[in-house]
Design a protein around this motif. Structure first.
Motif, mmCIF file in Angstrom:
data_model
loop_
_atom_site.group_PDB
_atom_site.id
_atom_site.type_symbol
_atom_site.label_atom_id
_atom_site.label_comp_id
_atom_site.label_asym_id
_atom_site.label_seq_id
_atom_site.Cartn_x
_atom_site.Cartn_y
_atom_site.Cartn_z
ATOM 1 N N ALA A 1 -39.430 -27.633 -13.699
ATOM 2 C CA ALA A 1 -40.131 -28.109 -12.512
ATOM 3 C C ALA A 1 -40.505 -29.510 -12.813
ATOM 4 O O ALA A 1 -40.378 -30.537 -12.320
ATOM 5 C CB ALA A 1 -41.118 -27.119 -11.859
ATOM 6 N N CYS A 2 -40.855 -29.551 -14.367
ATOM 7 C CA CYS A 2 -41.525 -31.009 -14.922
ATOM 8 C C CYS A 2 -40.624 -31.796 -15.222
ATOM 9 O O CYS A 2 -40.784 -33.002 -14.814
ATOM 10 C CB CYS A 2 -42.425 -30.637 -16.156
ATOM 11 S SG CYS A 2 -44.050 -29.588 -15.988
ATOM 12 N N VAL A 3 -39.458 -31.422 -15.666
ATOM 13 C CA VAL A 3 -38.293 -32.446 -15.897
ATOM 14 C C VAL A 3 -37.847 -32.688 -14.780
ATOM 15 O O VAL A 3 -37.347 -34.118 -14.537
ATOM 16 C CB VAL A 3 -37.128 -31.558 -16.762
ATOM 17 C CG1 VAL A 3 -35.942 -32.209 -16.802
ATOM 18 C CG2 VAL A 3 -37.725 -31.171 -18.101
ATOM 19 N N ARG A 4 -37.812 -31.905 -13.451
ATOM 20 C CA ARG A 4 -36.994 -32.365 -12.095
ATOM 21 C C ARG A 4 -37.795 -33.427 -11.575
ATOM 22 O O ARG A 4 -37.621 -34.265 -10.637
ATOM 23 C CB ARG A 4 -36.734 -31.325 -11.134
ATOM 24 C CG ARG A 4 -35.700 -30.275 -11.502
ATOM 25 C CD ARG A 4 -35.376 -29.350 -10.480
ATOM 26 N NE ARG A 4 -36.447 -28.495 -10.175
ATOM 27 C CZ ARG A 4 -36.563 -27.456 -10.695
ATOM 28 N NH1 ARG A 4 -35.978 -26.985 -11.851
ATOM 29 N NH2 ARG A 4 -37.712 -26.561 -10.456
ATOM 30 N N ALA A 5 -39.214 -33.384 -12.116
ATOM 31 C CA ALA A 5 -40.201 -34.344 -11.259
ATOM 32 C C ALA A 5 -40.099 -35.840 -12.078
ATOM 33 O O ALA A 5 -40.253 -36.654 -11.293
ATOM 34 C CB ALA A 5 -41.657 -33.973 -11.527
ATOM 35 N N LEU A 6 -39.187 -36.105 -13.104
ATOM 36 C CA LEU A 6 -38.980 -37.355 -13.654
ATOM 37 C C LEU A 6 -37.936 -38.118 -13.136
ATOM 38 O O LEU A 6 -36.770 -37.257 -12.496
ATOM 39 C CB LEU A 6 -38.790 -37.088 -15.051
ATOM 40 C CG LEU A 6 -39.560 -36.826 -15.963
ATOM 41 C CD1 LEU A 6 -39.082 -36.640 -17.234
ATOM 42 C CD2 LEU A 6 -40.876 -37.755 -15.990
ATOM 43 N N THR A 7 -37.983 -39.330 -12.779
ATOM 44 C CA THR A 7 -36.969 -40.192 -12.147
ATOM 45 C C THR A 7 -36.544 -41.237 -13.293
ATOM 46 O O THR A 7 -37.469 -41.830 -14.022
ATOM 47 C CB THR A 7 -37.173 -40.790 -10.895
ATOM 48 O OG1 THR A 7 -38.290 -41.735 -11.092
ATOM 49 C CG2 THR A 7 -37.634 -39.690 -9.977
ATOM 50 N N ALA A 8 -35.510 -41.885 -13.133
ATOM 51 C CA ALA A 8 -35.166 -43.296 -13.820
ATOM 52 C C ALA A 8 -36.342 -44.300 -13.828
ATOM 53 O O ALA A 8 -36.640 -44.919 -14.403
ATOM 54 C CB ALA A 8 -33.772 -43.636 -13.709
ATOM 55 N N GLU A 9 -36.877 -44.476 -12.449
ATOM 56 C CA GLU A 9 -37.905 -45.382 -12.312
ATOM 57 C C GLU A 9 -39.017 -45.049 -13.145
ATOM 58 O O GLU A 9 -39.794 -45.827 -13.602
ATOM 59 C CB GLU A 9 -38.080 -45.472 -10.647
ATOM 60 C CG GLU A 9 -37.182 -46.223 -9.973
ATOM 61 C CD GLU A 9 -35.816 -45.121 -9.803
ATOM 62 O OE1 GLU A 9 -35.894 -44.062 -10.067
ATOM 63 O OE2 GLU A 9 -34.863 -45.749 -9.489
ATOM 64 N N ASP A 10 -39.427 -43.694 -13.270
ATOM 65 C CA ASP A 10 -40.632 -43.181 -13.919
ATOM 66 C C ASP A 10 -40.366 -43.886 -15.397
ATOM 67 O O ASP A 10 -41.363 -44.190 -16.059
ATOM 68 C CB ASP A 10 -40.829 -41.708 -13.949
ATOM 69 C CG ASP A 10 -40.937 -41.190 -12.700
ATOM 70 O OD1 ASP A 10 -41.528 -42.004 -11.821
ATOM 71 O OD2 ASP A 10 -40.596 -40.113 -12.326
ATOM 72 N N VAL A 11 -39.166 -43.773 -16.039
ATOM 73 C CA VAL A 11 -39.222 -43.971 -17.460
ATOM 74 C C VAL A 11 -38.844 -45.577 -17.689
ATOM 75 O O VAL A 11 -38.828 -45.926 -18.810
ATOM 76 C CB VAL A 11 -38.079 -43.166 -18.086
ATOM 77 C CG1 VAL A 11 -38.253 -41.787 -17.948
ATOM 78 C CG2 VAL A 11 -36.513 -43.669 -17.362
#
Length: 287
Positions: free
Chosen positions: A277-287
């Motif tokens: 669930a934590c990984v799915r919360a990430l997006t390219a815009e976040d990084v």
């Protein structure tokens, strides 16, 4: 500059679109990239550098020295290739230009470094591949590059590899079949000649070796230590994980087999259950 390709972007795109390999040639280069002026600056600075350098012979034996007025001439007369890593502070205008180039390529300012090579005729570096992209700018004399695709390992990280040396753990993990003990096969090899003003892009992992075609070859390699996806994702993922109590728990006993070990394993398993669930919360815009 936005909307206009510089020579380095053009070299990168040309390699990718017109594979196997191509060099971009320019009669004149602007500012710090002007080959004759940069060659003169390097020649003037190299005799005064209080910079640690090294020289390599054909067997890749390494000779260390710490600059000084006589050292470059002496090593050149010995028929050795000389190398000056991270030389940008010693080349007028180079550090500012690298920062500008990094911005144009969308990289952190500290990602690019200049590496000066000076070689006598027929000398250069033996077969190896790097763990970073390289742009080569030929300043003086002609230099031949032999390049070949890497059929064992794509996009290596951490360190350079040459046949006969020990691979890193990351190499072994990414190349379960192992790495070759010798150079790439002749049928894979292509030769490219660079002249003053040439720019060649060599992606990380590409096999290559070099040899000077003149009594004095002088070039600058711009090494691009760009962040990799794993690094930028992990940096952001840690921030996300720390929002969850399960990932802030300690793991006392994890390295032992005593009474605390079961508790530590329970804590890790609880956190791992929340990881998807934590990984799915990430997006390219976040990084």
């Amino acid at each position: 500059m936005p909307g206009r390709l510089n020579l380095f972007q053009a070299a990168m795109l040309r390699w990718r679109e017109l594979a196997p390999y191509n060099a971009v040639h320019a009669a004149e280069l602007p500012g710090p990239l002007d080959a004759p002026r940069l060659a003169a600056a390097v020649a003037a600075q190299v005799t005064a550098w209080g910079l640690s350098g090294f020289a390599l012979d054909a067997r890749r034996r390494r000779y260390e020295y710490a600059g000084g007025a006589a050292a470059p001439e002496v090593f050149h007369a010995m028929g050795l290739t000389q190398s000056f890593p991270r030389a940008e502070p010693f080349i007028p205008g180079c550090a500012a230009w690298l920062a500008s180039l990094a911005d144009e390529l969308g990289l952190p300012a500290e990602a690019l470094h200049a590496h000066v090579f000076i070689s006598p005729r027929e000398e250069g570096l033996d077969w190896h591949f790097d763990a970073h992209d390289v742009f080569i700018l030929q300043l003086r004399g002609a230099k031949r590059w032999w390049v070949a695709p890497n059929r064992h390992l794509t996009l290596p990280v951490d360190q350079q590899f040459s046949p006969g040396t020990r691979p890193s753990l990351s190499h072994l993990a990414a190349a379960p079949g192992g790495l070759p003990e010798g150079p790439p096969p002749d049928e894979d090899v292509e030769a490219i000649d660079l002249v003053p003003g040439s720019v060649l892009y060599v992606p990380r992992g590409t096999w290559h070796r070099t040899g000077s075609l003149d009594d004095l070859s002088q070039s600058v390699s711009v090494a691009s230590h760009a962040p990799i996806v794993a690094d930028v994702v992990l940096a952001q993922l840690r921030a996300v994980l720390l929002q969850e109590e399960a990932f802030r728990a300690d793991v006392c006993g994890l390295t032992q087999r005593g009474p605390l070990a079961p508790r530590a394993r329970v804590a890790v398993n609880r956190a791992l259950a929340a990881l998807p669930a934590c990984v799915r919360a990430l997006t390219a815009e976040d990084v």
